[in-house]
Design a protein around this motif. Structure first.
Motif: not given
Length: 142
Positions: A74, A77, A128
């Protein structure tokens, strides 16, 4: 006639009955390259509203590099978004690419005549960042 509602969710939430979406809403995928299982979960898909391939590829490369340097999935990202300037580049794409402008105008028109829409892609936005939240923001301000 009242303007239609606009919401967003991610495909796994639909597949596992975790999404609270109005039963009359049209599930609109906004994925550039949908899989068969993604297509099966939505009513339609509008590839022109997915991020352009070059932006997706650059973001994915940055994410992989960040994971190799110790970031969790996460964090990698979300940090890759900042690294490549994802949001500003995606907004620019939506404003300048003819296919994207036409697709946005179509969704805006559908909302104006009362259709309720739910934008769908892959990312769980609790963890995300996702382009569909940018789309929702643009369509909500229209």
């Amino acid at each position: 006639m009242a303007r239609g509602t606009l919401e967003d969710t991610y495909v796994a939430a639909l597949q596992h009955d975790l999404a609270d979406v109005p039963p009359e809403a049209t599930l609109v995928g906004v994925v550039r390259r949908p899989t068969a299982w993604f297509q099966a979960a939505v009513d339609e898909n509008v590839p022109a509203l997915g991020p352009p391939d070059d932006l997706l590829e650059e973001t994915k490369r940055a994410e992989e590099d960040l994971k190799l340097s110790g970031f969790c999935e996460e964090e990698a990202h979300n940090a890759s978004w900042e690294q490549v300037g994802f949001e500003s580049r995606y907004r620019e794409y939506l404003e300048t690419a003819e296919e994207a402008r036409v697709a946005l105008a179509d969704l805006e028109e559908r909302l104006e005549v009362g259709e309720s829409l739910v934008l769908v892609c892959f990312e769980n936005t609790a963890k995300k960042r996702c382009h569909r939240t940018i789309l929702r923001e643009l369509l909500s301000s229209g």
